[in-house]
Design a protein around this motif. Structure first.
Motif, mmCIF file in Angstrom:
data_model
loop_
_atom_site.group_PDB
_atom_site.id
_atom_site.type_symbol
_atom_site.label_atom_id
_atom_site.label_comp_id
_atom_site.label_asym_id
_atom_site.label_seq_id
_atom_site.Cartn_x
_atom_site.Cartn_y
_atom_site.Cartn_z
ATOM 1 N N ILE A 284 0.834 -1.213 0.000
ATOM 2 C CA ILE A 284 0.000 0.000 0.000
ATOM 3 C C ILE A 284 0.866 1.260 0.000
ATOM 4 C CG2 ILE A 284 -2.060 -1.162 0.912
ATOM 5 C CD1 ILE A 284 -1.585 0.247 3.556
ATOM 6 N N GLU A 285 2.092 1.164 0.528
ATOM 7 C CA GLU A 285 3.020 2.312 0.410
ATOM 8 C C GLU A 285 3.275 2.607 -1.066
ATOM 9 O OE1 GLU A 285 5.496 1.495 4.601
ATOM 10 O OE2 GLU A 285 6.378 0.883 2.689
ATOM 11 N N ALA A 286 3.473 1.549 -1.862
ATOM 12 C CA ALA A 286 3.716 1.715 -3.300
ATOM 13 C C ALA A 286 2.481 2.268 -4.007
ATOM 14 C CB ALA A 286 4.125 0.380 -3.919
ATOM 15 N N LEU A 287 1.300 1.723 -3.686
ATOM 16 C CA LEU A 287 0.067 2.183 -4.344
ATOM 17 C C LEU A 287 -0.226 3.649 -4.033
ATOM 18 C CD1 LEU A 287 -2.224 -0.964 -3.847
ATOM 19 C CD2 LEU A 287 -1.014 -0.295 -5.929
ATOM 20 N N PHE A 288 -0.007 4.058 -2.767
ATOM 21 C CA PHE A 288 -0.180 5.475 -2.418
ATOM 22 C C PHE A 288 0.832 6.346 -3.169
ATOM 23 C CE2 PHE A 288 -2.649 4.438 1.573
ATOM 24 C CZ PHE A 288 -3.709 5.302 1.323
ATOM 25 N N SER A 289 1.991 5.758 -3.509
ATOM 26 C CA SER A 289 3.045 6.507 -4.217
ATOM 27 C C SER A 289 2.824 6.499 -5.727
ATOM 28 C CB SER A 289 4.416 5.890 -3.919
ATOM 29 O OG SER A 289 4.629 5.788 -2.537
ATOM 30 N N LEU A 301 -1.824 -11.042 0.029
ATOM 31 C CA LEU A 301 -1.253 -10.000 -0.834
ATOM 32 C C LEU A 301 -2.251 -9.460 -1.867
ATOM 33 C CD1 LEU A 301 2.307 -11.529 -0.907
ATOM 34 C CD2 LEU A 301 1.601 -9.447 0.271
ATOM 35 N N PRO A 302 -3.126 -10.303 -2.444
ATOM 36 C CA PRO A 302 -4.163 -9.738 -3.321
ATOM 37 C C PRO A 302 -5.144 -8.809 -2.596
ATOM 38 C CG PRO A 302 -3.832 -12.055 -3.812
ATOM 39 C CD PRO A 302 -3.079 -11.782 -2.541
ATOM 40 N N GLU A 303 -5.334 -9.010 -1.280
ATOM 41 C CA GLU A 303 -6.192 -8.090 -0.498
ATOM 42 C C GLU A 303 -5.575 -6.695 -0.459
ATOM 43 O OE1 GLU A 303 -7.818 -9.323 3.434
ATOM 44 O OE2 GLU A 303 -6.838 -11.232 2.996
ATOM 45 N N ALA A 304 -4.247 -6.651 -0.320
ATOM 46 C CA ALA A 304 -3.557 -5.357 -0.243
ATOM 47 C C ALA A 304 -3.358 -4.751 -1.629
ATOM 48 C CB ALA A 304 -2.201 -5.531 0.457
ATOM 49 N N GLY A 305 -3.199 -5.611 -2.649
ATOM 50 C CA GLY A 305 -2.851 -5.119 -3.982
ATOM 51 C C GLY A 305 -4.023 -4.731 -4.866
ATOM 52 N N GLY A 306 -5.204 -5.311 -4.618
ATOM 53 C CA GLY A 306 -6.374 -4.975 -5.439
ATOM 54 C C GLY A 306 -6.299 -5.583 -6.836
ATOM 55 N N ASN A 307 -7.284 -5.221 -7.674
ATOM 56 C CA ASN A 307 -7.416 -5.866 -8.990
ATOM 57 C C ASN A 307 -6.363 -5.447 -10.000
ATOM 58 O OD1 ASN A 307 -9.641 -7.254 -8.166
ATOM 59 N ND2 ASN A 307 -11.109 -5.730 -8.906
ATOM 60 N N GLY A 341 -4.694 1.617 -9.172
ATOM 61 C CA GLY A 341 -4.185 1.209 -7.858
ATOM 62 C C GLY A 341 -4.338 2.318 -6.838
ATOM 63 N N PHE A 342 -4.134 3.553 -7.291
ATOM 64 C CA PHE A 342 -4.263 4.716 -6.398
ATOM 65 C C PHE A 342 -5.719 4.903 -5.963
ATOM 66 C CE2 PHE A 342 -4.503 9.376 -5.571
ATOM 67 C CZ PHE A 342 -3.596 9.417 -4.523
ATOM 68 N N GLU A 343 -6.647 4.646 -6.880
ATOM 69 C CA GLU A 343 -8.081 4.712 -6.514
ATOM 70 C C GLU A 343 -8.405 3.641 -5.465
ATOM 71 O OE1 GLU A 343 -10.756 4.286 -9.909
ATOM 72 O OE2 GLU A 343 -9.532 5.761 -11.017
ATOM 73 N N PHE A 344 -7.911 2.421 -5.708
ATOM 74 C CA PHE A 344 -8.201 1.295 -4.812
ATOM 75 C C PHE A 344 -7.660 1.527 -3.400
ATOM 76 C CE2 PHE A 344 -6.214 -2.497 -2.872
ATOM 77 C CZ PHE A 344 -7.340 -3.234 -2.566
ATOM 78 N N VAL A 345 -6.451 2.096 -3.297
ATOM 79 C CA VAL A 345 -5.761 2.168 -1.993
ATOM 80 C C VAL A 345 -6.384 3.191 -1.040
ATOM 81 C CG1 VAL A 345 -3.941 3.918 -2.428
ATOM 82 C CG2 VAL A 345 -3.419 1.890 -1.048
ATOM 83 N N GLN A 346 -7.305 4.011 -1.552
ATOM 84 C CA GLN A 346 -7.932 5.017 -0.675
ATOM 85 C C GLN A 346 -8.683 4.377 0.495
ATOM 86 O OE1 GLN A 346 -6.941 8.164 -1.163
ATOM 87 N NE2 GLN A 346 -5.852 7.260 -2.896
#
Length: 365
Positions: A284-289, A301-307, A341-346
């Protein structure tokens, strides 16, 4: 409401459990300011000093002596008239007096049961005993992922109704816009290549860095690694020397949180082929970045990474190589996945997590 925390990890752990503890207290004190948050430990440190400066957060020095965390911390919380005691790292004190207090424990993972080869016999026995005791004693258990929830049910034999899944967030540095100046300075300070893929985390067997190194062998893709070295590092070093690719891999040390956030933003791809995690905060650090993620199709890991993250078989270096190369050579695909990914990590933002925690606290009172 008065909530007491076992703050050992808050003050003394630099990564994992320390980050979880500090983030949890930080977001609660910010978004649920009407409560009092008590940090119980024998002593404090410079870590989390900014959180401790808040008027609703208080350090409570606990009784001294050997095993005081196990035998005295619970009673110390009761003396403070705390409504709830929250153990943040799989443990609860063993002794309490008669004064009413609700007990919550967060369990991050049961990796020591799933992958016993990474732990000594003694550590496995102690961990299991502590976790089982805490799970039985708690009024509610927080699991940090659905995967951890399933493991608690299977291995600790806890009824599902006792467990709530509340995801964790990450350090606020990864959600902030770093200045271009800081990003440039960080690139220069660590002598980073123009383009690179990134791996973050302790360099140990379970995190599986060797298969990333094997995957980039024979390509010209530079790899930057940020993480504490363990004995496992020697395997990687020996592979790099044997294949004469030492210059392709950069190992960084002494990286601050703001610099790490800048490095995530500079990376083209974040690669995290761990065999098993309780959650996987680096994802999620990467997705927020806004950096695209390549990670394992296992555990949580798929829970944290999303689709829109890219999933690999962590045991298959050819699969890892193919997916890294595909993204490395396709800028438009990287950008598409970064935005999604950025949308998902919100959903891992501070405010929704603070709300879920407070709902749980209120529910058990």
């Amino acid at each position: 409401m008065k909530i007491a925390f076992d703050a050992k990890r808050f003050f003394h752990n630099t990564s994992g459990l320390g980050n979880y503890s500090r983030d949890l207290v930080r977001i609660l004190s910010e978004y649920e300011p009407e409560n009092e948050y008590l940090l119980l430990n024998k002593n404090k440190s410079e870590r989390g000093k900014d959180i401790l400066d808040r008027s609703n957060v208080k350090f409570i020095p606990t009784s001294k002596g050997k095993f005081s965390r196990q035998f005295k911390m619970g009673k110390d919380a009761q003396k403070q008239n705390a409504d709830i005691f929250h153990g943040l790292s799989g443990e609860l004190p063993l002794k309490w007096d008669k004064k009413p207090i609700k007990k919550i424990v967060t369990i991050h993972d049961l990796i020591f049961v799933r992958y016993p080869q990474y732990y000594s016999f003694f550590d496995r026995k102690i961990h299991f005993w502590k976790f089982k005791k805490a799970a039985d004693m708690a009024d509610k258990i927080i699991a940090i992922s659905e995967q951890t929830k399933r493991d608690i049910i299977d291995y600790l034999k806890v009824p599902e109704t006792k467990i709530e899944v509340i995801y964790q967030g990450c350090h606020k540095a990864f959600k902030e816009e770093q200045s271009q100046e800081l990003i440039k300075e960080t690139k220069k300070k660590f002598n980073l290549p123009e383009r690179f893929i990134l791996n973050v985390g302790t360099i140990e067997d379970r995190k599986n860095l060797l298969n990333v190194v094997k995957a980039i062998n024979g390509t010209n893709i530079p790899l930057v690694v940020v993480g504490r070295k363990t004995k496992y590092y020697q395997k990687i070093e020996s592979f790099l020397k044997k294949n004469k690719i030492e210059k392709q891999v950069f190992f960084l040390e002494g990286v601050s949180m703001d610099e790490l956030a800048a490095i995530y933003k500079l990376a083209d791809i974040f690669v995290y082929p761990s065999f098993f995690e309780g959650f996987g905060i680096p994802i999620i650090e990467a997705l927020f970045s806004k950096t695209v993620v390549v990670t394992s199709n296992t555990s949580c890991l798929p829970e944290a990474g999303g689709n829109d993250s890219v999933y690999i078989d962590p045991k298959n270096e050819l699969d890892i190589r193919a997916k890294i190369k595909f993204l490395w050579e396709n800028e438009s695909e990287r950008k598409r996945r970064e935005e999604k990914g950025f949308e998902f990590v919100q959903k891992f933002n501070d405010e929704p997590i603070a709300k879920e925690l407070m709902n749980l606290y209120q529910k058990i009172i």
